[in-house]
Design a protein around this motif. Structure first.
Motif, PDB file in Angstrom:
ATOM      1  N   THR A 334     -11.745  31.276   5.239  1.00  0.00           N
ATOM      2  CA  THR A 334     -12.725  30.969   6.291  1.00  0.00           C
ATOM      3  C   THR A 334     -14.167  31.167   5.825  1.00  0.00           C
ATOM      4  N   THR A 335     -14.344  31.566   4.575  1.00  0.00           N
ATOM      5  CA  THR A 335     -15.690  31.949   4.138  1.00  0.00           C
ATOM      6  C   THR A 335     -16.281  31.054   3.055  1.00  0.00           C
ATOM      7  N   GLU A 373     -12.505  34.592  -2.877  1.00  0.00           N
ATOM      8  CA  GLU A 373     -13.316  34.109  -1.762  1.00  0.00           C
ATOM      9  C   GLU A 373     -14.792  34.389  -2.036  1.00  0.00           C
ATOM     10  N   ASN A 397     -24.745  29.794   5.624  1.00  0.00           N
ATOM     11  CA  ASN A 397     -24.495  29.568   7.050  1.00  0.00           C
ATOM     12  C   ASN A 397     -25.703  29.001   7.785  1.00  0.00           C
ATOM     13  N   THR A 415     -22.886  30.838  11.579  1.00  0.00           N
ATOM     14  CA  THR A 415     -22.082  32.035  11.821  1.00  0.00           C
ATOM     15  C   THR A 415     -21.998  32.330  13.309  1.00  0.00           C
TER      16      THR A 415
END
Length: 457
Positions: A334-335, A373, A397, A415
């Protein structure tokens, strides 16, 4: 003296023979280590149009299983907002806006593709399905290093899923390649869920009990449902038609995965499923049947925008990678912020294919595929192939867009606001200043005019 000479000659012969055997063995070892690669590319499938990406009604058990057996990425970005530009980014690792000649008419202007690089490294390269990456819609074998090309439209049999013919041809390809030790790369580029979504009733009937509850979706999708309803048809039936079309794609994927298992190819094959950009809009066209237009109910998973737009719903795409014993199973990243530009350098790294890093814009993210990640340090850009096209930029982000009508930039913190609902430009002037400087400097490197023109012969 002659005896010594003969002995020396024999020893030298044995020495060079062993060297040759060693080279051959290393070559054979390399071939066995090189994975096969299958790239399943859907067309206009929304970020949220799979069960594993959160759709409350869709049925995609086979693609969901692919995600369970591999890694699903939630921050993967297409390089374009329409079909050919997105494909350009994947195949050439160059931003589509950098091409002065528009790719669907003129091809890639001599720039090297991942398929050419793999072909030169001993891969047998195939392409089946949609083309839209050169002016010749009947390209000869050998184009872009592709040993086998079969451009295909919708399935001829109406009762079949419209991508069934493409996947059937892909199964034949796999059967033939299973008889060879040569590694292969295969594009399977379908048409679902591009306009027109009009599946045979046997697919939509699977969802006869479904009546869409708008409250299950975000405000952007609720507006889409309202537009479909305003066209005068049955919005529930339009919704079922879309679900049925996607379900037929999932069934075809399931058959392909079974074929890989049956042929013993699964363990050494990278399988990737993705989409070229976000879902098409419900937009009326006088030349098109309003009932079919109303079926364009792809969902961007709560993100703003869709096809033709640079907001998240237009450029964030589903991305699933399976590679047994290499890519973590059941993992959700997810990052990490990834791009279609990364396809070429990543595959080159995994397959030990030589490439000149300086010629490509993407990053090798193979370590991210394999479980790490992090996000590569870079800015991602979007612009259409037009000198007056509006620009967008992403850094981690933070995402900024230039809005031509308002003649200003807006800024979003993904974010806190993945749906890009609240402009935070005034609260973050330094962030916006940096993004504007970067995107305008990038824009100044692009062509000041573009040639679209007619298709080349």
């Amino acid at each position: 003296m002659n005896k010594r000479y003969k002995i020396l000659s024999l020893l030298l012969s044995l020495f060079f023979f062993n060297i040759l055997i060693g080279i051959a063995s290393e070559g054979e070892k390399k071939r066995k280590q090189q994975p096969n690669i299958i790239f399943i590319f859907a067309d206009d499938l929304g970020y949220g149009d799979l069960g594993c990406y959160g759709h409350p009604y869709i049925k995609t058990p086979n693609i969901d299983k692919l995600a369970e057996e591999g890694t699903r990425f939630t921050r993967m970005y297409a390089t374009g907002v329409t079909c050919s530009p997105s494909r350009t980014g994947f195949l050439t690792s160059r931003h589509p806006a950098s091409y002065q000649k528009f790719m669907p008419f003129h091809g890639f202007s001599g720039r090297t593709t991942i398929t050419e690089l793999l072909h030169n490294n001993g891969y047998y390269v195939g392409h089946i399905g949609k083309w839209h990456i050169s002016g010749d819609e009947n390209p000869p074998h050998g184009t872009y290093g592709m040993d086998f090309i079969k451009v295909m439209g919708n399935a001829e049999e109406k009762t079949a899923g419209r991508d069934d013919d493409i996947f059937a041809e892909a199964e034949l390809f796999l059967e033939q390649r299973s008889q060879s030790d040569q590694p292969f790369y295969l594009n399977i580029w379908g048409h679902i869920s591009h306009f027109a979504v009009d599946p045979h009733e046997r697919f939509s009937e699977e969802f006869n009990e479904v009546n869409v509850d708008a409250s299950q979706f975000d405000k952007y999708y609720q507006k889409k449902l309202k537009k479909a309803q305003e066209l005068g048809g049955d919005v529930n039936q339009s919704f079922r038609n879309y679900l049925g079309d996607v379900w037929s794609l999932d069934l075809a994927v399931g058959r392909l995965l079974k074929k890989l298992d049956d042929l013993g190819l699964t363990q050494n094959t990278i399988i990737v499923f993705s989409s070229d950009q976000g879902p098409a809009p419900v937009k009326m066209n006088k030349k098109k049947d309003p009932n079919v237009v109303a079926n364009m109910l792809g969902w961007a998973g709560g993100l703003r925008g869709g096809k033709h737009e640079q907001f998240e719903g237009g450029v964030r795409i589903p991305f699933i990678v399976k590679y047994p014993n290499h890519v973590p199973e059941g993992h959700i990243n997810t990052t990490s912020v990834l791009s279609g530009l990364d396809w070429l350098p990543t595959l080159c790294t995994i397959t030990n294919t030589s490439f000149d890093v300086s010629q490509y814009e993407g990053k090798d993210v193979s370590e991210i595929w394999f479980g790490k990640e992090y996000t590569p340090k870079r800015y991602l850009y979007w612009k259409t192939n037009s000198p007056n096209g509006a620009v967008s930029i992403l850094n981690q982000n933070w995402k900024a867009h230039y809005l031509k009508k308002q003649k200003k930039y807006v800024l979003f913190n993904l974010t806190q606001d993945a749906g890009e609902t609240t402009d935070v430009a005034q609260d973050n002037p330094e962030v916006l200043k940096d993004l504007i400087e970067k995107v305008e400097a990038w824009n100044n490197t692009l062509p000041t005019s573009y040639l679209k023109g007619e298709k080349t012969k």
